[in-house]
Scaffold this motif. Structure first.
Motif, PDB file in Angstrom:
ATOM      1  N   TYR A 157       3.456  10.278   0.895  1.00 23.05           N
ATOM      2  CA  TYR A 157       3.316   8.940   0.322  1.00 23.05           C
ATOM      3  C   TYR A 157       2.809   7.951   1.361  1.00 23.05           C
ATOM      4  CZ  TYR A 157       6.087  10.810  -3.550  1.00 23.05           C
ATOM      5  OH  TYR A 157       6.552  11.549  -4.597  1.00 23.05           O
ATOM      6  N   HIS A 180      -0.639   5.970   1.022  1.00 18.13           N
ATOM      7  CA  HIS A 180      -0.591   4.504   1.008  1.00 18.13           C
ATOM      8  C   HIS A 180      -1.530   3.931   2.069  1.00 18.13           C
ATOM      9  CE1 HIS A 180       1.060   0.469   0.627  1.00 18.13           C
ATOM     10  NE2 HIS A 180       1.263   0.439   1.931  1.00 18.13           N
ATOM     11  N   THR A 181      -1.489   4.511   3.273  1.00 18.40           N
ATOM     12  CA  THR A 181      -2.319   4.026   4.374  1.00 18.40           C
ATOM     13  C   THR A 181      -3.806   4.231   4.099  1.00 18.40           C
ATOM     14  OG1 THR A 181      -0.548   4.567   5.933  1.00 18.40           O
ATOM     15  CG2 THR A 181      -2.738   4.205   6.853  1.00 18.40           C
ATOM     16  N   SER A 227      -5.411   4.828   1.140  1.00 18.50           N
ATOM     17  CA  SER A 227      -5.906   4.041  -0.002  1.00 18.50           C
ATOM     18  C   SER A 227      -6.003   2.573   0.372  1.00 18.50           C
ATOM     19  CB  SER A 227      -4.996   4.227  -1.216  1.00 18.50           C
ATOM     20  OG  SER A 227      -3.672   3.817  -0.935  1.00 18.50           O
ATOM     21  N   GLY A 228      -5.059   2.089   1.180  1.00 19.16           N
ATOM     22  CA  GLY A 228      -5.070   0.682   1.592  1.00 19.16           C
ATOM     23  C   GLY A 228      -6.224   0.355   2.511  1.00 19.16           C
ATOM     24  N   THR A 235       2.559   3.895  -4.123  1.00 20.62           N
ATOM     25  CA  THR A 235       2.922   4.688  -2.939  1.00 20.62           C
ATOM     26  C   THR A 235       3.674   3.839  -1.920  1.00 20.62           C
ATOM     27  OG1 THR A 235       0.713   4.246  -2.027  1.00 20.62           O
ATOM     28  CG2 THR A 235       1.043   6.339  -3.184  1.00 20.62           C
ATOM     29  N   GLY A 236       3.310   2.558  -1.790  1.00 21.03           N
ATOM     30  CA  GLY A 236       4.039   1.664  -0.894  1.00 21.03           C
ATOM     31  C   GLY A 236       5.481   1.480  -1.335  1.00 21.03           C
ATOM     32  N   ALA A 286      -2.037   2.167  -4.258  1.00 20.96           N
ATOM     33  CA  ALA A 286      -1.427   1.735  -2.986  1.00 20.96           C
ATOM     34  C   ALA A 286      -0.079   1.059  -3.228  1.00 20.96           C
ATOM     35  CB  ALA A 286      -2.375   0.794  -2.250  1.00 20.96           C
TER      36      ALA A 286
END
Length: 537
Positions: free
Chosen positions: A9, A13-14, A16-17, A169-170, A166
């Motif tokens: 995750y 998150h990282t 996609s961000g 997942t965040g 994002a």
């Protein structure tokens, strides 16, 4: 959560961000200003709304003028109103009478209901419209031909979809410590800790709003790009207007057969507006359509809604068949509007905050700017985490350059936007070409110069300072150019003009305070570093 899932995750998150960082920042920054699109337009053109209402327009005068200019027989005339502007949009379709010498002429204008001045869309194009359209990349349409959708709309929809990814997942990454992390903010710790706390705290606070923006944004743009355009291409031979009429639930503006038999009676359009207002108990009129003007098939169709304080989700549609005298009420705005409309309209209301007044839109603006801070802090966390000795030098250089360019593009939007407010006030009639050229070229120059300097701290510091100084000059420029100083706007109840002037006093004060704080912190760090070096000698 086991460590394997956490790492999945976290990396998702990282990644996609960081992919959507710049584009998402532009969407949030421009979109935050777009909440005040009409107020910005009114401020630029010095056209305060005052007490304007669509009910007060003399439609007969406008239509008679258009008839003299174009010959309206067999044409459709459409009026579009906004409840926060005295400027109305109107369009005139080509005539269905092939013998009309001006049959193929089409007209789309903006009309000032106070000065009675008409302008084309390009002439009347304003900064508020530019920022509104920038937040879904409309300026990029046509840049790349992807056949099934306008490129800008599709790109913005794709970013909204990745943003939703994002967010989820965040949330999963922080789920176990979401409550404890919410209360933690350690501004005096190391830099990565400060950015992490800021990113987490603001992310948690604004999460419900960001989720709404992501879902509704993806719905608007991907639905339009993929569904509407695909269906239009496949089943309607590219005729978007026909497709929209057919899928519309009420089909109020659906084409009515043209009989080519001139009507033998005078037409008082104002009378039908007055009848509708009385029938619907003082509604907000949003559209007036005059279909097949002057023909026996002539129909006046009116759309509107009840006041939001009476009913949040409402709509009214009514048709007056002029020759027969038949009245066809499709929907009364004071009754149940139907599931399809309620869903579509609720998505719109939630995305733009148009269900409330100034207070609601101020809250939405703050949430949008908080989103910008979350994005920036995420980039800085990513950079600090990868600026370590165990990371190869070439990767560290690449990471720095990427973050440096990201920050230059994003942070320069503040001074560039502020400078654009002054530019359009000094040249309010510049139109679309002037605004495009000034904003985009100025932004490009700022971004290049800040990137070349290769100092993220100075980029942040100087953009805050320059933006603040320019921001303070905006209400002064307005006062000098138009004479509408703060106290004048207050006295005359020009609330839209006053709002923008106050905005450019309050926001620069806050950003100037932020500039002072980061400068103070940096000076303390430099002093501590200098003392440390002296003690080691």
């Amino acid at each position: 959560m086991n460590i394997r899932n956490y790492n999945k995750y976290f990396h998702l998150h990282t990644i996609s961000g960081i992919i959507i960082t710049v584009l998402l920042y532009i969407i949030f920054f421009a979109g935050s200003f777009a909440f005040f699109k009409n107020e910005i337009n009114n401020w630029q053109n010095n056209t305060p709304q005052a007490n304007f209402s669509a009910q007060d327009i003399n439609y007969n005068t406008i239509v008679d003028s258009l008839d003299t200019q174009l010959g309206l027989y067999g044409r459709d005339v459409s009026f579009y109103f906004n409840d926060r502007s005295r400027i109305i949009n109107f369009s005139v379709s080509p005539s269905k009478d092939s013998l009309n010498p001006k049959a193929k002429e089409r007209l789309y204008n903006l009309y000032d209901t106070t000065t009675h001045e008409k302008k084309s869309y390009e002439q009347a194009y304003s900064l508020g419209e530019f920022l509104y359209r920038l937040h879904f990349f409309a300026q990029l349409n046509g840049l790349v031909d992807i056949h099934f959708a306008p490129f800008g709309y599709f790109l913005a929809g794709l970013v909204a979809f990745f943003f939703l990814f994002a967010l989820i997942t965040g949330l999963l990454v922080h789920w176990q410590k979401i409550i404890s992390n919410f209360y933690i903010f350690r501004p005096w710790e190391k830099l990565k800790t400060v950015w992490t706390d800021l990113h987490t705290a603001l992310g948690v606070i604004t999460f419900p709003f960001q989720l709404i923006f992501a879902i509704t944004g993806a719905y608007f743009l991907l639905n339009y790009s993929l569904v509407s355009n695909t269906m239009t291409t496949l089943g309607y031979g590219g005729d978007t207007e026909k497709f929209q009429k057919d899928v519309s639930e009420d089909r109020i503006n659906k084409e009515i057969s043209f009989l080519n038999k001139p009507i033998d009676k005078s037409i008082n359009i104002n009378e039908y507006i007055e009848k509708t207002i009385a029938k619907w108990e003082d509604p907000h009129i949003s559209n007036v359509y005059i279909l097949n003007y002057g023909d026996e098939s002539m129909t006046i169709a009116i759309s509107g809604s009840a006041d939001n304080r009476k009913q949040l989700n409402s709509r009214g549609n009514i048709k007056y068949h002029i020759n027969s005298g038949e009245v066809e009420e499709i929907n009364n705005p004071n009754d149940y509007a139907g599931y399809n409309y309620i869903f579509a309209n609720l998505v719109y209301l939630l995305h733009f905050g148009s269900f409330g007044g100034y207070a609601t839109r101020v809250v939405y603006f703050l949430v949008g700017i908080a989103g910008c801070i979350v994005i920036i802090s995420g980039v800085l966390i990513w950079l600090v985490a990868r600026d370590k000795k165990n990371v190869p030098e070439h990767k560290r250089k690449f990471n720095f350059w990427l973050a440096n360019i990201y920050m230059a593009i994003c942070l320069s939007m503040y001074p560039v936007t502020a400078l654009s407010f002054i530019a359009v006030k000094l040249n309010p009639l510049g139109g679309q070409h002037f605004i495009y050229s000034f904003f985009l070229w100025t932004w490009l120059i700022f971004s290049i110069l800040l990137s070349i300097r290769k100092n993220i701290y100075k980029t942040n510091r100087d953009c805050l300072f320059i933006g603040s100084i320019i921001g303070f000059l905006i209400p002064i420029t307005n006062g000098l150019v138009t004479g509408n100083w703060l106290w004048i706007s207050w006295y005359k109840h020009y609330n839209d003009i006053l709002l923008i002037d106050l905005f450019w006093i309050i926001v620069p004060l806050l950003t100037l305070y932020a500039w002072k704080k980061i400068r103070t912190v940096q000076e303390k760090k430099e002093s501590a570093a200098a003392l440390s070096q002296e003690s080691t000698r």
